[in-house]
Design a protein around this motif. Structure first.
Motif: not given
Length: 198
Positions: A164-175
């Motif tokens: 939805a947000f095309d957010d790579d930083r969010f993805l890495h942080h959540e992982v």
């Protein structure tokens, strides 16, 4: 040769269903991608639902292969669970662009009330059973399925928001947070099993 063409059709359909959706993808789209005539196409598949069956079976087979690889390469269940979590990063670019291939297909088929929606959900069941088994091997017993569902649900939420947000930083942080959560669960279990070590 016929089975080769059939495989190429299913492979092309798999990608198109993922990128554009099942409903939005036509026979003509798939035939054009494979580079065959409509007549030749109908020789292999009579309907789009036949192709969908082929796509779901292809995804089930490739998911099983991936899980088998993780079983072999992962030295312990925790490492294997981390492999599952890290697939969000491995497939990060595609997930940000198109979402989770399992989640998007399941959602679309459910909205369409399609007969194959339970077949598509079998991919989630495959992950759920596999994750549950890893947690059981770690010693979580009756909580294993609950923990498997938690991590499966969280990974789907992360995939949806990353898309939805095309957010790579969010993805890495959540992982990172999911891996920390896993470590905390394992540490808590160890403390409960060895209270004298505190």
């Amino acid at each position: 040769m016929a089975s080769e063409t059939r495989d190429r059709i299913v492979e092309a359909a798999d990608l198109l269903f993922y990128q554009h959706g099942f409903e939005a993808t036509s026979f003509a789209d798939i035939a054009a991608t494979v580079g065959i005539s409509r007549g030749n196409f109908y020789h292999h598949f009579k309907s789009k639902d036949d192709i969908l069956d082929g796509v779901i079976n292809r995804r089930l087979a490739s998911t099983k292969q991936m899980l088998d690889r993780w079983e072999i390469s992962g030295s312990d269940p925790a490492e294997r669970i981390r492999s599952f979590i890290h697939i969000l990063i491995v497939n990060g670019e595609k997930i940000r662009k198109y979402g989770c291939p399992v989640g998007t297909l399941s959602s679309e088929l459910a909205k369409l009330n399609h007969a194959a929606k339970s077949d598509a959900a079998a991919l989630f069941t495959l992950f759920r059973s596999w994750l549950c088994r890893q947690f059981e091997q770690l010693g979580f017993g009756d909580r294993s399925d609950e923990l498997a569902m938690h991590i499966l649900g969280r990974s789907q939420g992360v995939a949806t928001l990353a898309n939805a947000f095309d957010d790579d930083r969010f993805l890495h942080h959540e992982v990172e947070l999911m891996c920390t959560w896993l470590d905390d669960q394992i540490a808590d279990l160890a403390r409960k099993n060895n209270p004298d070590r505190e």
